[in-house]
Design an enzyme around this catalytic site. Structure first.
Site, PDB file in Angstrom:
ATOM      1  N   ALA A   1       0.865  -1.179   0.000  1.00  0.00           N
ATOM      2  CA  ALA A   1       0.000   0.000   0.000  1.00  0.00           C
ATOM      3  C   ALA A   1       0.904   1.231   0.000  1.00  0.00           C
ATOM      4  CB  ALA A   1      -0.898  -0.021   1.227  1.00  0.00           C
TER       5      ALA A   1
ATOM      6  N   GLY B   1       0.792  -4.966   1.023  1.00  0.00           N
ATOM      7  CA  GLY B   1      -0.421  -5.081   0.218  1.00  0.00           C
ATOM      8  C   GLY B   1      -0.159  -5.720  -1.144  1.00  0.00           C
TER       9      GLY B   1
ATOM     10  N   GLU C   1      -0.326  -9.296  -0.469  1.00  0.00           N
ATOM     11  CA  GLU C   1      -1.737  -9.614  -0.199  1.00  0.00           C
ATOM     12  C   GLU C   1      -2.544  -9.662  -1.491  1.00  0.00           C
ATOM     13  OE1 GLU C   1      -1.891  -6.449   2.753  1.00  0.00           O
ATOM     14  OE2 GLU C   1      -2.495  -7.930   4.241  1.00  0.00           O
TER      15      GLU C   1
ATOM     16  N   GLU D   1       5.066  -5.021   7.205  1.00  0.00           N
ATOM     17  CA  GLU D   1       4.316  -3.969   7.921  1.00  0.00           C
ATOM     18  C   GLU D   1       4.848  -3.731   9.334  1.00  0.00           C
ATOM     19  OE1 GLU D   1       2.919  -6.369   6.087  1.00  0.00           O
ATOM     20  OE2 GLU D   1       1.272  -5.544   4.907  1.00  0.00           O
TER      21      GLU D   1
HETATM   22  C1  HXC Z   1       4.990   4.502  -1.245  1.00  0.00           C
HETATM   23  C2  HXC Z   1       6.893   3.623  -2.126  1.00  0.00           C
HETATM   24  C3  HXC Z   1       6.563   2.341  -1.609  1.00  0.00           C
HETATM   25  C4  HXC Z   1       5.346   2.224  -0.881  1.00  0.00           C
HETATM   26  C5  HXC Z   1       8.443   2.197  -2.645  1.00  0.00           C
HETATM   27  N1  HXC Z   1       8.059   3.477  -2.754  1.00  0.00           N
HETATM   28  N2  HXC Z   1       7.557   1.488  -1.957  1.00  0.00           N
HETATM   29  N3  HXC Z   1       6.106   4.679  -1.945  1.00  0.00           N
HETATM   30  N4  HXC Z   1       4.612   3.333  -0.729  1.00  0.00           N
HETATM   31  N5  HXC Z   1       4.920   1.066  -0.394  1.00  0.00           N
HETATM   32  C6  HXC Z   1       8.735   4.578  -3.413  1.00  0.00           C
HETATM   33  C7  HXC Z   1       9.931   5.056  -2.627  1.00  0.00           C
HETATM   34  O1  HXC Z   1       9.532   5.926  -1.607  1.00  0.00           O
HETATM   35  C8  HXC Z   1      10.736   5.738  -3.707  1.00  0.00           C
HETATM   36  O2  HXC Z   1      10.184   7.006  -3.935  1.00  0.00           O
HETATM   37  C9  HXC Z   1      10.486   4.858  -4.918  1.00  0.00           C
HETATM   38  O3  HXC Z   1       9.274   4.148  -4.652  1.00  0.00           O
HETATM   39  C10 HXC Z   1      11.592   3.853  -5.145  1.00  0.00           C
HETATM   40  O4  HXC Z   1      11.773   3.155  -3.936  1.00  0.00           O
HETATM   41  P1  HXC Z   1      13.239   2.812  -3.367  1.00  0.00           P
HETATM   42  O5  HXC Z   1      13.053   2.427  -1.948  1.00  0.00           O
HETATM   43  O6  HXC Z   1      14.197   3.906  -3.668  1.00  0.00           O
HETATM   44  O7  HXC Z   1      13.607   1.554  -4.283  1.00  0.00           O
HETATM   45  P2  HXC Z   1      14.509   0.307  -3.947  1.00  0.00           P
HETATM   46  O8  HXC Z   1      15.771   0.748  -3.276  1.00  0.00           O
HETATM   47  O9  HXC Z   1      14.588  -0.467  -5.214  1.00  0.00           O
HETATM   48  O10 HXC Z   1      13.677  -0.539  -2.871  1.00  0.00           O
HETATM   49  C11 HXC Z   1      12.479  -1.154  -3.260  1.00  0.00           C
HETATM   50  C12 HXC Z   1      11.699  -1.637  -1.999  1.00  0.00           C
HETATM   51  C13 HXC Z   1      11.505  -0.432  -1.047  1.00  0.00           C
HETATM   52  C14 HXC Z   1      12.500  -2.732  -1.279  1.00  0.00           C
HETATM   53  C15 HXC Z   1      10.380  -2.189  -2.491  1.00  0.00           C
HETATM   54  O11 HXC Z   1      10.974   0.664  -1.780  1.00  0.00           O
HETATM   55  C16 HXC Z   1      10.582  -0.711   0.109  1.00  0.00           C
HETATM   56  O12 HXC Z   1      10.963  -1.329   1.093  1.00  0.00           O
HETATM   57  N6  HXC Z   1       9.318  -0.243   0.000  1.00  0.00           N
HETATM   58  C17 HXC Z   1       8.355  -0.351   1.084  1.00  0.00           C
HETATM   59  C18 HXC Z   1       7.854  -1.755   1.200  1.00  0.00           C
HETATM   60  C19 HXC Z   1       6.829  -1.870   2.329  1.00  0.00           C
HETATM   61  O13 HXC Z   1       7.102  -1.544   3.474  1.00  0.00           O
HETATM   62  N7  HXC Z   1       5.611  -2.301   1.973  1.00  0.00           N
HETATM   63  C20 HXC Z   1       4.523  -2.417   2.916  1.00  0.00           C
HETATM   64  C21 HXC Z   1       3.707  -1.147   2.893  1.00  0.00           C
HETATM   65  S1  HXC Z   1       2.458  -1.184   4.104  1.00  0.00           S
HETATM   66  P3  HXC Z   1      11.091   8.308  -4.120  1.00  0.00           P
HETATM   67  O14 HXC Z   1      10.100   9.413  -4.168  1.00  0.00           O
HETATM   68  O15 HXC Z   1      12.035   8.353  -2.977  1.00  0.00           O
HETATM   69  O16 HXC Z   1      11.800   8.065  -5.429  1.00  0.00           O
HETATM   70  C22 HXC Z   1       1.248  -2.103   3.396  1.00  0.00           C
HETATM   71  C23 HXC Z   1       0.082  -2.279   4.275  1.00  0.00           C
HETATM   72  C24 HXC Z   1      -0.943  -3.118   3.601  1.00  0.00           C
HETATM   73  O17 HXC Z   1       1.350  -2.569   2.333  1.00  0.00           O
HETATM   74  C25 HXC Z   1      -2.238  -2.907   4.252  1.00  0.00           C
HETATM   75  C26 HXC Z   1      -3.383  -3.324   3.399  1.00  0.00           C
HETATM   76  C27 HXC Z   1      -3.268  -3.060   1.952  1.00  0.00           C
END
Ligand code: HXC
Length: 258
Positions: free
Chosen positions: A64, A108, A111, A131
């Protein structure tokens, strides 16, 4: 978000490609809405037999949208039923959905992949429910579907630590039906399977998805009873007559009508 229609051997199926590359396909509200609208449209289109959901080679979906969620209050989340609608709509789709997962399927994204009926991935895919690292827990069925797929101990380890697993591991643990050596092969196989499903009787496919899904909710006795009722009902379909007649006549390509 672009999606396109394919036609293979006279059978229609759809393929939806999540396309928000700058955010690793993070699932923001407009993307959810567009995805659900597309899935609902396909579900209602009598020509379409199945849908493939995929992302890019590097990200199926990174979860998400954290930037969208970060200032959400409990009141906002609760009163808007945040996420409920998305998850309820996606899982209400009656036609088969195949997820072809390459790259990151986190939070997400994982999921969403698990909401599909069949999950294919490439060996280098990354699945995780990270998460806990954000101070939250999975909110779109991750704790339930992951646990059913891989068992409590493995799901607990992933959800409590936020550690990821590879596509290879996902295959070994039964999260993925099949694992491919490359993204291209993964998507190709998902499209082939969608085409194959789309060539079958639509009424039988719908019934098959319904009874398999019931197995996740009912005990064995009720599940078997449910299956038998639906099985009986298919003798009221044209396709049962067409399929069995075709077998007897050694016709490999029955022309389904239901
Ligand atoms: C918003 C995101 C994002 C996310 C990545 N980005 N994941 N933005 N929400 N979930 C954005 C980053 O901020 C960044 O923006 C750009 O995408 C590239 O990401 P990087 O981190 O620079 O890329 P990389 O080094 O290749 O790493 C990829 C990654 C990492 C490992 C996927 O981005 C990451 O850990 N993302 C978060 C994963 C996460 O925690 N997911 C769970 C979310 S909570 P900028 O602007 O800096 O370029 C969730 C709750 C679900 O899903 C609940 C119900 C649906």
């Amino acid at each position: 978000m672009p999606y396109f229609i394919s036609k293979t051997n006279g059978c229609h199926f759809e393929s939806v490609t999540l396309n928000r590359p700058k955010a690793r396909n993070a699932l923001c509200t407009p993307l959810f809405r567009e995805l659900n609208a597309a899935l609902q449209r396909f579900d209602q289109d009598p020509e379409i037999g199945a849908t493939v959901i995929t992302g890019s080679n590097s990200a199926f979906a990174a979860g998400a949208d954290i930037k969208e969620m970060k200032d959400l209050t409990f009141s906002d989340a609760y009163t808007t039923d945040f996420i409920e609608l998305w998850s309820a709509q996606t899982t209400a789709i009656k036609k088969p959905i195949i997820s072809a997962v390459n790259g990151y399927a986190l939070g997400g994204g994982c999921e969403l992949a698990m909401m599909a009926d069949i999950l294919y991935c490439s060996s280098s895919a990354t699945f995780g429910q990270p998460e806990i690292k954000l101070g939250i827990i999975p909110g779109a069925g991750g704790s339930q579907r992951l646990t059913r797929a891989i068992g409590k101990s493995r799901a607990m380890e992933m959800i409590l630590t936020g550690r990821s697993i590879s596509g290879t591991q996902a295959g070994e643990w039964g999260l993925a039906a099949r694992v491919f050596e490359s993204s291209e092969k993964c998507l190709e196989a998902a499209l082939d399977t969608a085409a194959e499903i789309s060539s079958k009787s639509k009424v039988a496919v719908k019934a098959a998805k319904e009874v398999v899904n019931k197995s996740q909710e009912l005990g064995l006795r009720d599940g078997v009873e449910y299956e038998r009722r639906v099985f009986h009902s298919l003798f009221g379909s044209q396709d049962q007559k067409i399929g069995m007649k075709a077998f007897v006549e050694k016709n490999q390509n029955p022309a389904w009508t239901d």
